[in-house]
Design an enzyme around this catalytic site. Structure first.
Site, mmCIF file in Angstrom:
data_model
loop_
_atom_site.group_PDB
_atom_site.id
_atom_site.type_symbol
_atom_site.label_atom_id
_atom_site.label_comp_id
_atom_site.label_asym_id
_atom_site.label_seq_id
_atom_site.Cartn_x
_atom_site.Cartn_y
_atom_site.Cartn_z
ATOM 1 N N HIS A 297 -13.134 -11.515 -9.545
ATOM 2 C CA HIS A 297 -12.383 -12.667 -9.042
ATOM 3 C C HIS A 297 -11.676 -13.413 -10.155
ATOM 4 C CE1 HIS A 297 -15.266 -12.702 -5.425
ATOM 5 N NE2 HIS A 297 -14.136 -12.149 -5.106
ATOM 6 N N ARG A 399 3.716 0.734 3.653
ATOM 7 C CA ARG A 399 2.323 1.106 3.952
ATOM 8 C C ARG A 399 1.967 0.563 5.331
ATOM 9 N NH1 ARG A 399 1.355 0.231 -1.955
ATOM 10 N NH2 ARG A 399 0.256 2.054 -2.749
ATOM 11 N N ARG A 435 5.783 5.259 5.882
ATOM 12 C CA ARG A 435 4.693 6.240 5.790
ATOM 13 C C ARG A 435 3.830 6.116 7.039
ATOM 14 N NH1 ARG A 435 0.540 5.955 0.935
ATOM 15 N NH2 ARG A 435 -0.212 4.102 2.022
ATOM 16 N N GLU A 525 0.086 14.064 -3.157
ATOM 17 C CA GLU A 525 -1.027 13.291 -3.712
ATOM 18 C C GLU A 525 -2.213 14.190 -4.050
ATOM 19 O OE1 GLU A 525 -1.260 9.344 -1.393
ATOM 20 O OE2 GLU A 525 -0.987 10.861 0.157
ATOM 21 N N ASN A 548 -1.242 7.453 -7.532
ATOM 22 C CA ASN A 548 -2.592 6.856 -7.497
ATOM 23 C C ASN A 548 -3.610 7.913 -7.072
ATOM 24 O OD1 ASN A 548 -1.165 4.521 -7.955
ATOM 25 N ND2 ASN A 548 -1.203 3.864 -5.823
ATOM 26 N N ASP A 549 -3.302 8.558 -5.945
ATOM 27 C CA ASP A 549 -4.238 9.581 -5.473
ATOM 28 C C ASP A 549 -4.137 10.850 -6.296
ATOM 29 O OD1 ASP A 549 -5.817 8.464 -3.419
ATOM 30 O OD2 ASP A 549 -4.014 8.271 -2.207
ATOM 31 N N ARG A 559 -10.571 6.091 -7.702
ATOM 32 C CA ARG A 559 -9.601 5.082 -8.141
ATOM 33 C C ARG A 559 -10.135 3.655 -8.038
ATOM 34 N NH1 ARG A 559 -4.902 5.703 -3.549
ATOM 35 N NH2 ARG A 559 -4.314 3.567 -4.020
ATOM 36 N N CYS A 595 6.215 7.148 -5.766
ATOM 37 C CA CYS A 595 5.931 5.826 -5.197
ATOM 38 C C CYS A 595 4.547 5.316 -5.594
ATOM 39 C CB CYS A 595 6.090 5.834 -3.681
ATOM 40 S SG CYS A 595 4.880 6.861 -2.857
HETATM 41 C C1 PEP Z 1 -0.566 6.841 -3.977
HETATM 42 O O1 PEP Z 1 -1.615 7.440 -3.694
HETATM 43 O O2 PEP Z 1 -0.038 6.869 -5.112
HETATM 44 C C2 PEP Z 1 0.127 6.040 -2.956
HETATM 45 C C3 PEP Z 1 1.307 5.518 -3.180
HETATM 46 O O3 PEP Z 1 -0.554 5.811 -1.796
HETATM 47 P P1 PEP Z 1 -1.739 4.713 -1.673
HETATM 48 O O4 PEP Z 1 -1.842 3.991 -2.973
HETATM 49 O O5 PEP Z 1 -1.363 3.830 -0.537
HETATM 50 O O6 PEP Z 1 -2.917 5.587 -1.374
HETATM 51 MG MG MG Z 2 -2.197 7.609 -1.625
#
Ligand code: PEP
Ligand code: MG
Length: 665
Positions: A297, A399, A435, A525, A548-549, A559, A595
């Site tokens: 926080h 999203r 998406r 991903e 990210n994934d 993550r 993205c």
């Molecule tokens: C990702 O995985 O990079 C992505 C953009 O999707 P999210 O972060 O919503 O899983």
């Molecule tokens: Mg993702």
């Protein structure tokens, strides 16, 4: 202990599911406790999934021991005159996801560096100043204990003083930062009121302990309970408990908060919200935190106040009064820089000027020095995000599961179409990339409950979920088709692994007779999808790489788990090699975008452009900075930099070469 405090179960009861992302962590648990205390009833909670409990629902420290995580089922039981009302009220709260807003920074959170770069209010990430070291425990050695009666009185006074301070902090925070951040202090206040802990404190005093020793032991025990929880986000809440402990101990020993009126760069072991909210942002130039982890926080509050923060500096020796500084983007912290901090000060001025210039030119296209236009779009999870996205060339990621994340029942086709229209309008008719529902993993949808899975990130996520629930996907596709007939829209399917999944998704869409202009793509991903891009993407209009994934699956690092945040680094050459493979292997005519959060980091954006990615979608506030950075980029140089990065041995080696960072001397 939980069992000892269990109250008799009888009377009214009900069962509810925990649907919010991080389960019953401190804030939602505090809401449960406050509500349970309002009724003339004895209320207990049992975690039916783990078998823990029953525990008194009016005690925050006991509710925490339930370890209630997303997907768990809870039994609410109550006895007494208002038992039915208590159960009904708690059921309603559970149905609203315990009024728990998504974790701030959660959806976009990537590695520590990215979070700080992407989300810090000032976005400058540099600080230099005299160290104010506040990382020790409150000193109790000089305390003179009195008789039990005196100690009892002092323990009460300290509790009241802490309560007054926290109430003031809560109100100030609500006024100046926001109600969600202020609710952090509700959880801290609930700890001060916790009947279970108060019993422990006063019993210890009766048996001869001093007030500070009693408070310390009681709250240390609660902090340990949080430390032992399974969910890393819930575990980090232990720092809230330690913050309350130190506040009470300071009140007892008459010590003032070193941080309150000091000027300089604050160095703390962990950053609790109260400290982050209380420091004077005019005097504290930055905060360096020894602990890693970015979901605390305190980090959230400091960032929203525009105070530069660097986490994970570790055990480096920092003498109080020494000149210290950091560049969070480069993850570098220095003690007594040889140039007296001049390079950091210069960087600070340069970054502030850059930010101003970037904002002034936000609406201009991002054309590289050698004339290549890179599209820079924005990721959005609300209509407001779209309104706020200055200078974006559209949206590269809407999203939808975030957009409708609060819904208890699935939104109708008309409702979805209306929101998509509003987003398209906010971008002035520039293309938006919708998406389809990306439910699963760390993203629940209340109207699409899922079975608890041992490894949710490796389970039914994204497109996988809809093989069993095609009607929900079809409704969403209908809304997308409606809007695509009016304005430029692209549709994108998440979590694709196989060509058969692509085929199935396209069949669902084609059954609806989509309008001509609707562009169709998939997210990349999953490493398997990246590796077989040539066959997977045949016939599509575009692919968008979700770094990210892709990073978490490539490096096998959750993550959301701060313990492995160092491994889950999108600049890992292994991840870059997969991106390179996609760019090179994609069938002719299929566009490649990125993205994931990597596109929000200006240095990474240059690398991505160098790898041949010509469309990036970043978090809204970063769009002007990314554009400005690309305008200064020569693609020939960026291509050479990217080629080199592919051959390096680690993410940090890539960062060292590619970061436009402060050179400490
Ligand atoms: C990702 O995985 O990079 C992505 C953009 O999707 P999210 O972060 O919503 O899983
Ligand atoms: Mg993702």
């Amino acid at each position: 202990m939980a069992e000892a405090a269990a109250v008799e179960e009888s009377g009214s009861f009900d069962e509810v599911a925990v649907s919010n992302e991080h389960g019953l962590h401190a804030r939602p648990a505090a809401k449960v406790v406050r509500l349970a205390q309002q009724f003339d009833a004895q209320v207990t909670l049992t975690n039916l999934t783990t078998g823990k409990g029953p525990v008194n629902a009016g005690s925050l420290s006991l509710v925490a021991t339930l370890n209630a995580q997303q997907g768990h089922r809870l039994r609410i039981s109550a006895s007494g005159p208002q038992a039915d009302d208590a159960v009904a009220a708690l059921r309603a709260l559970a149905d609203r996801g315990f009024d728990d807003a998504p974790a701030v920074g959660g959806a976009e959170a990537g590695t520590a560096g990215q979070v700080l770069a992407g989300k810090s209010g000032s976005g400058l990430d540099v600080a230099v100043g005299v160290a104010i070291v506040a990382d020790g425990e409150v000193e109790l050695s000089g305390y003179q204990p009195g008789a039990a009666e005196v100690e009892r009185e002092r323990a009460q006074d300290a509790r009241r003083a802490a309560e007054e301070q926290l109430t003031r902090l809560r109100d100030e925070t609500a006024r100046t930062i926001g109600t969600e951040e202020a609710s952090i202090f509700e959880a801290q206040l609930a700890l001060l009121d916790d009947a279970e802990s108060l019993d422990v404190v006063f019993q210890a005093i009766e048996s001869g302990e001093s007030a500070p020793a009693a408070w310390k032991a009681a709250l240390d025990a609660v902090a340990i309970r949080f430390d032992e929880l399974d969910d890393p986000y819930q575990r980090e809440r232990a720092q809230d408990v330690r913050s309350v402990r130190d506040r009470v101990l300071r009140a007892l020993t008459g010590k003032s908060e070193t941080t309150r009126d000091a000027s300089g760069l604050l160095v703390v072991r962990e950053l609790d919200a109260a400290t982050a909210a209380a420091v004077d942002a005019e005097r504290i130039v930055g905060i360096a935190v020894r602990a890693a982890g970015t979901t605390g926080h305190g980090v959230i509050v400091a960032r929203s106040r525009g105070i530069p923060v660097m986490t994970g500096i570790g055990d480096v020796a920092v003498p109080a009064g020494a000149l210290v500084g950091f560049d969070a983007r480069a993850a570098e912290f220095v003690v007594e820089p040889a140039d007296g901090g001049e390079s950091l000060r210069t960087a600070l001025r340069a970054r502030a000027a850059e930010r101003e210039a970037a904002l002034a030119e936000a609406e201009q296209p991002a054309v590289t020095v050698d004339g290549r236009t890179i599209a820079v779009l924005a990721n959005v999870g609300s209509v407001q995000d779209a309104v706020d996205a200055r200078g974006a060339d559209g949206s590269g990621l809407v999203r939808t599961e975030v957009l409708f994340g609060e819904r208890r029942v699935a939104p109708s086709v008309a409702e979805q179409a209306e929101v998509f229209r509003a987003i398209a309008a906010a971008f002035g008719g520039k293309p938006i990339t919708i998406r389809t529902w990306d439910v699963g993993g760390d993203k629940p949808l209340a109207f699409l409950p899922q079975e608890r899975e041992a490894n949710p990130f490796l389970g039914e996520r994204g497109i996988r979920v809809f093989r069993r629930r095609p009607e929900l996907l079809r409704d969403q596709l209908k809304a997308i088709c409606q809007v695509a007939a009016e304005t430029p829209v692209r549709v994108m399917f998440p979590m694709i692994t196989t060509a058969e999944e692509v085929e199935w998704a396209l069949q669902q869409l084609e059954a609806l007779d989509p309008p001509e202009g609707l562009k169709v793509g998939i997210m990349i991903e999953v490493p398997a999808a990246a590796l077989r891009i040539a066959t997977l993407a045949a016939g599509l209009d575009f692919v968008s790489i979700g770094t990210n994934d892709l990073t978490q699956y490539t490096t096998a690092s959750d993550r959301g788990n701060s313990a492995v945040a160092g491994l889950a680094d999108g600049l890992d050459p292994a991840v870059l090699q997969l991106i390179d493979h996609v760019v090179r292997g994609v069938p002719a005519g299929v566009e490649v975008a990125v993205c994931g959060d990597l596109a929000s980091d200006p240095d990474a954006a240059v690398l991505l452009a160098g790898l041949g990615v010509h469309e990036l979608s970043a978090v809204g506030p970063q769009v002007p900075t990314i554009k400005a950075r690309l305008r200064r980029t020569d693609l020939t140089t960026a291509t050479a930099l990217a080629a080199k990065a592919l051959t390096l041995e680690s993410a940090s080696a890539v960062r060292t070469r590619s970061t436009d960072r402060v050179r400490f001397s």
